[in-house]
Design a protein around this motif. Structure first.
Motif, PDB file in Angstrom:
ATOM      1  N   GLY A   1       0.784  -1.225   0.000  1.00  0.00           N
ATOM      2  CA  GLY A   1       0.000   0.000   0.000  1.00  0.00           C
ATOM      3  C   GLY A   1       0.816   1.275   0.000  1.00  0.00           C
ATOM      4  O   GLY A   1       0.281   2.349  -0.308  1.00  0.00           O
ATOM      5  N   LEU A   2       2.097   1.208   0.341  1.00  0.00           N
ATOM      6  CA  LEU A   2       2.961   2.386   0.341  1.00  0.00           C
ATOM      7  C   LEU A   2       3.673   2.485  -0.999  1.00  0.00           C
ATOM      8  O   LEU A   2       4.222   1.495  -1.494  1.00  0.00           O
ATOM      9  CB  LEU A   2       3.990   2.289   1.472  1.00  0.00           C
ATOM     10  CG  LEU A   2       4.947   3.465   1.637  1.00  0.00           C
ATOM     11  CD1 LEU A   2       4.175   4.725   2.008  1.00  0.00           C
ATOM     12  CD2 LEU A   2       6.001   3.162   2.702  1.00  0.00           C
ATOM     13  N   ARG A   3       3.691   3.683  -1.605  1.00  0.00           N
ATOM     14  CA  ARG A   3       4.317   3.871  -2.911  1.00  0.00           C
ATOM     15  C   ARG A   3       5.162   5.134  -2.895  1.00  0.00           C
ATOM     16  O   ARG A   3       4.831   6.128  -2.237  1.00  0.00           O
ATOM     17  CB  ARG A   3       3.263   3.945  -4.027  1.00  0.00           C
ATOM     18  CG  ARG A   3       2.363   2.727  -4.086  1.00  0.00           C
ATOM     19  CD  ARG A   3       1.529   2.696  -5.340  1.00  0.00           C
ATOM     20  NE  ARG A   3       2.302   2.307  -6.506  1.00  0.00           N
ATOM     21  CZ  ARG A   3       2.531   1.051  -6.875  1.00  0.00           C
ATOM     22  NH1 ARG A   3       2.054   0.052  -6.172  1.00  0.00           N
ATOM     23  NH2 ARG A   3       3.221   0.782  -7.966  1.00  0.00           N
ATOM     24  N   ILE A   4       6.278   5.071  -3.627  1.00  0.00           N
ATOM     25  CA  ILE A   4       7.208   6.198  -3.743  1.00  0.00           C
ATOM     26  C   ILE A   4       6.934   6.903  -5.060  1.00  0.00           C
ATOM     27  O   ILE A   4       6.935   6.282  -6.121  1.00  0.00           O
ATOM     28  CB  ILE A   4       8.668   5.692  -3.689  1.00  0.00           C
ATOM     29  CG1 ILE A   4       8.967   5.097  -2.312  1.00  0.00           C
ATOM     30  CG2 ILE A   4       9.638   6.817  -4.013  1.00  0.00           C
ATOM     31  CD1 ILE A   4      10.332   4.441  -2.212  1.00  0.00           C
ATOM     32  N   ARG A   5       6.708   8.222  -4.987  1.00  0.00           N
ATOM     33  CA  ARG A   5       6.368   8.980  -6.187  1.00  0.00           C
ATOM     34  C   ARG A   5       7.378  10.063  -6.529  1.00  0.00           C
ATOM     35  O   ARG A   5       7.399  10.537  -7.664  1.00  0.00           O
ATOM     36  CB  ARG A   5       4.982   9.601  -6.032  1.00  0.00           C
ATOM     37  CG  ARG A   5       3.853   8.578  -6.025  1.00  0.00           C
ATOM     38  CD  ARG A   5       2.483   9.220  -5.911  1.00  0.00           C
ATOM     39  NE  ARG A   5       1.418   8.241  -6.106  1.00  0.00           N
ATOM     40  CZ  ARG A   5       0.940   7.452  -5.156  1.00  0.00           C
ATOM     41  NH1 ARG A   5       1.431   7.540  -3.934  1.00  0.00           N
ATOM     42  NH2 ARG A   5      -0.017   6.574  -5.428  1.00  0.00           N
ATOM     43  N   THR A   6       8.190  10.488  -5.588  1.00  0.00           N
ATOM     44  CA  THR A   6       9.159  11.559  -5.838  1.00  0.00           C
ATOM     45  C   THR A   6      10.511  11.185  -5.254  1.00  0.00           C
ATOM     46  O   THR A   6      10.630  10.246  -4.451  1.00  0.00           O
ATOM     47  CB  THR A   6       8.683  12.889  -5.209  1.00  0.00           C
ATOM     48  OG1 THR A   6       8.633  12.735  -3.775  1.00  0.00           O
ATOM     49  CG2 THR A   6       7.300  13.268  -5.732  1.00  0.00           C
ATOM     50  N   LEU A   7      11.519  11.961  -5.632  1.00  0.00           N
ATOM     51  CA  LEU A   7      12.859  11.752  -5.088  1.00  0.00           C
ATOM     52  C   LEU A   7      12.875  12.027  -3.594  1.00  0.00           C
ATOM     53  O   LEU A   7      13.626  11.378  -2.842  1.00  0.00           O
ATOM     54  CB  LEU A   7      13.853  12.665  -5.816  1.00  0.00           C
ATOM     55  CG  LEU A   7      15.330  12.259  -5.797  1.00  0.00           C
ATOM     56  CD1 LEU A   7      15.527  10.910  -6.468  1.00  0.00           C
ATOM     57  CD2 LEU A   7      16.185  13.315  -6.487  1.00  0.00           C
ATOM     58  N   GLU A   8      12.060  12.972  -3.143  1.00  0.00           N
ATOM     59  CA  GLU A   8      11.967  13.267  -1.713  1.00  0.00           C
ATOM     60  C   GLU A   8      11.414  12.063  -0.950  1.00  0.00           C
ATOM     61  O   GLU A   8      11.905  11.723   0.135  1.00  0.00           O
ATOM     62  CB  GLU A   8      11.084  14.493  -1.481  1.00  0.00           C
ATOM     63  CG  GLU A   8      11.675  15.808  -1.954  1.00  0.00           C
ATOM     64  CD  GLU A   8      11.546  16.007  -3.456  1.00  0.00           C
ATOM     65  OE1 GLU A   8      10.900  15.156  -4.126  1.00  0.00           O
ATOM     66  OE2 GLU A   8      12.097  16.994  -3.971  1.00  0.00           O
ATOM     67  N   ASP A   9      10.395  11.410  -1.520  1.00  0.00           N
ATOM     68  CA  ASP A   9       9.850  10.205  -0.892  1.00  0.00           C
ATOM     69  C   ASP A   9      10.913   9.120  -0.801  1.00  0.00           C
ATOM     70  O   ASP A   9      11.011   8.414   0.213  1.00  0.00           O
ATOM     71  CB  ASP A   9       8.660   9.678  -1.703  1.00  0.00           C
ATOM     72  CG  ASP A   9       7.465  10.619  -1.669  1.00  0.00           C
ATOM     73  OD1 ASP A   9       7.445  11.531  -0.823  1.00  0.00           O
ATOM     74  OD2 ASP A   9       6.566  10.455  -2.519  1.00  0.00           O
ATOM     75  N   LEU A  10      11.696   8.975  -1.856  1.00  0.00           N
ATOM     76  CA  LEU A  10      12.726   7.934  -1.892  1.00  0.00           C
ATOM     77  C   LEU A  10      13.747   8.129  -0.783  1.00  0.00           C
ATOM     78  O   LEU A  10      14.076   7.192  -0.044  1.00  0.00           O
ATOM     79  CB  LEU A  10      13.414   7.939  -3.258  1.00  0.00           C
ATOM     80  CG  LEU A  10      14.660   7.056  -3.379  1.00  0.00           C
ATOM     81  CD1 LEU A  10      14.292   5.586  -3.269  1.00  0.00           C
ATOM     82  CD2 LEU A  10      15.383   7.325  -4.693  1.00  0.00           C
ATOM     83  N   PHE A  11      14.274   9.340  -0.633  1.00  0.00           N
ATOM     84  CA  PHE A  11      15.309   9.578   0.376  1.00  0.00           C
ATOM     85  C   PHE A  11      14.737   9.490   1.791  1.00  0.00           C
ATOM     86  O   PHE A  11      15.429   9.039   2.711  1.00  0.00           O
ATOM     87  CB  PHE A  11      15.972  10.932   0.132  1.00  0.00           C
ATOM     88  CG  PHE A  11      17.119  10.867  -0.830  1.00  0.00           C
ATOM     89  CD1 PHE A  11      18.435  10.874  -0.381  1.00  0.00           C
ATOM     90  CD2 PHE A  11      16.898  10.763  -2.193  1.00  0.00           C
ATOM     91  CE1 PHE A  11      19.492  10.792  -1.263  1.00  0.00           C
ATOM     92  CE2 PHE A  11      17.948  10.689  -3.085  1.00  0.00           C
ATOM     93  CZ  PHE A  11      19.261  10.703  -2.620  1.00  0.00           C
ATOM     94  N   ALA A  12      13.501   9.919   1.972  1.00  0.00           N
ATOM     95  CA  ALA A  12      12.885   9.782   3.287  1.00  0.00           C
ATOM     96  C   ALA A  12      12.734   8.305   3.662  1.00  0.00           C
ATOM     97  O   ALA A  12      12.986   7.912   4.815  1.00  0.00           O
ATOM     98  CB  ALA A  12      11.529  10.480   3.302  1.00  0.00           C
ATOM     99  N   TYR A  13      12.345   7.487   2.690  1.00  0.00           N
ATOM    100  CA  TYR A  13      12.211   6.054   2.940  1.00  0.00           C
ATOM    101  C   TYR A  13      13.570   5.415   3.226  1.00  0.00           C
ATOM    102  O   TYR A  13      13.722   4.637   4.179  1.00  0.00           O
ATOM    103  CB  TYR A  13      11.560   5.381   1.737  1.00  0.00           C
ATOM    104  CG  TYR A  13      11.729   3.881   1.700  1.00  0.00           C
ATOM    105  CD1 TYR A  13      10.988   3.059   2.542  1.00  0.00           C
ATOM    106  CD2 TYR A  13      12.637   3.290   0.820  1.00  0.00           C
ATOM    107  CE1 TYR A  13      11.148   1.682   2.507  1.00  0.00           C
ATOM    108  CE2 TYR A  13      12.798   1.918   0.786  1.00  0.00           C
ATOM    109  CZ  TYR A  13      12.060   1.116   1.633  1.00  0.00           C
ATOM    110  OH  TYR A  13      12.232  -0.253   1.604  1.00  0.00           O
ATOM    111  N   ALA A  14      14.577   5.738   2.399  1.00  0.00           N
ATOM    112  CA  ALA A  14      15.905   5.152   2.587  1.00  0.00           C
ATOM    113  C   ALA A  14      16.498   5.554   3.930  1.00  0.00           C
ATOM    114  O   ALA A  14      17.170   4.745   4.592  1.00  0.00           O
ATOM    115  CB  ALA A  14      16.826   5.588   1.448  1.00  0.00           C
ATOM    116  N   ASP A  15      16.257   6.783   4.365  1.00  0.00           N
ATOM    117  CA  ASP A  15      16.775   7.247   5.654  1.00  0.00           C
ATOM    118  C   ASP A  15      16.077   6.541   6.806  1.00  0.00           C
ATOM    119  O   ASP A  15      16.722   6.125   7.782  1.00  0.00           O
ATOM    120  CB  ASP A  15      16.590   8.763   5.753  1.00  0.00           C
ATOM    121  CG  ASP A  15      17.452   9.385   6.847  1.00  0.00           C
ATOM    122  OD1 ASP A  15      18.274   8.661   7.449  1.00  0.00           O
ATOM    123  OD2 ASP A  15      17.310  10.587   7.111  1.00  0.00           O
ATOM    124  N   ALA A  16      14.767   6.384   6.707  1.00  0.00           N
ATOM    125  CA  ALA A  16      14.009   5.771   7.795  1.00  0.00           C
ATOM    126  C   ALA A  16      14.286   4.273   7.919  1.00  0.00           C
ATOM    127  O   ALA A  16      14.337   3.735   9.031  1.00  0.00           O
ATOM    128  CB  ALA A  16      12.509   6.009   7.588  1.00  0.00           C
TER     129      ALA A  16
END
Length: 317
Positions: A110-125
């Motif tokens: 259910g969680l999806r990455i749509r922007t570069l900001e989403d990607l880095f926030a996910y990778a950091d968390a």
């Protein structure tokens, strides 16, 4: 191409690129969005609320199930619109819906990455180490005399191409694919124009492995970005050359999975050589990459074995 042939193609995962279960999930996800966008377009066209009861007016030849079906077959096989005839309009309606879905996240339904900001926030968390690599797809050559014609000429491939950047995890699962730029632009320039340097500054805990094309990023963020080690001078001791080869081999081995991710995209005919209009390439790429991420996200996460000592059984003292 008849609709019956399209149905048969979609029932075969090798031709459609999706399984029956995945097709059902897409149908459930996209049907309400298609209906809402259709109602919005009709309302804008007539300039207000509908004047007749629901169901009145001309009947559509293709219901949404068939529209989604032929779009998937077109994305998989790259059939020209001339062969698709009457269903070209359906593809133009459904393809933007697939492109706007984003990218599936492993172990996070259910969680999806749509922007570069989403990607880095996910990778950091989540503590995910990224793999970054660029890839190119040959496109049509612009007409003579058209402004910006040289912008698509790739210095590497010596062809007219469009360049995209892929971000994957350590298992080669797609996390984000985009940063779509003309082929003449350098890999590093493309991601910098998207603001990747600012993302590294905002997320100092994010790590990434890259190839030689991103050497500038590795120099700017030496603690976060790992590029292949620099080759020692020719007169350096032999031991330094052996150590350099081993470090380079290990770095390449850890980064090669993103090359496999790019290879997954090339299994879809439009991303082998794009013969459509260049203006629709970004939409096509995002639609295909999102579908590929759905499949790769289902691959189980490999856990590293723990080195902590655990007693096999309790002993009485």
């Amino acid at each position: 191409m008849t609709l019956a042939w399209a149905r048969a193609a979609c029932s075969h995962p090798a031709l459609s690129g999706v399984s029956r279960a995945h097709f059902g999930e897409l149908l459930e996800e996209l049907a309400p969005r298609w209906e809402a966008s259709r109602d919005s377009a009709l309302r804008e066209r007539r300039g207000g609320d509908r004047r007749r009861a629901a169901g009145a007016g001309p009947r559509r030849r293709l219901v949404f199930v068939d529209r989604l079906l032929v779009t998937l077959v077109h994305l998989r096989l790259g059939l020209p619109h001339a062969a698709l005839a009457e269903i070209s309009g359906a593809i133009r309606e459904v393809r933007p819906l697939l492109a706007s879905r984003g990218f599936a996240v492993p172990d996070r339904p259910g969680l999806r990455i749509r922007t570069l900001e989403d990607l880095f926030a996910y990778a950091d968390a989540e503590g995910v180490e990224l793999r970054i690599d660029g890839t190119e797809v040959q496109v049509r050559r612009p007409r003579a005399g058209r402004p910006g014609r040289k912008a698509f000429v790739s210095g590497k491939k010596k062809q007219n191409t469009i360049k995209t950047t892929t971000f994957s995890d350590g298992q080669g699962r797609t996390l984000f694919s985009g940063v779509i730029r003309p082929g003449r632009m350098h890999d590093q320039t493309a991601v910098r124009s998207e603001g990747i340097a600012e993302q590294f500054r905002q997320h100092p805990g994010v790590r990434a492995k890259v190839d030689e094309g991103y050497r500038g990023l590795a120099n700017e963020f030496p603690d976060q970005v790992s590029a292949p080690p620099k080759k020692p001078k020719d007169d350096a001791p032999l031991g330094e050359h052996h150590a350099w080869r081993e470090r380079r081999r290990r770095q390449s081995s850890a980064r090669i999975c993103v090359e496999h991710t790019n290879a997954e995209y090339k299994q879809w005919r439009p991303l082998q050589r794009f013969t459509g209009r260049r203006e629709t390439y970004a939409e096509t790429h995002l639609a295909i990459a999102g579908l590929v991420s759905d499949r790769s996200a289902q691959r189980a996460t490999r856990r590293k074995p723990s080195t902590e000592l655990v007693l096999a059984r309790q002993t009485a003292c």
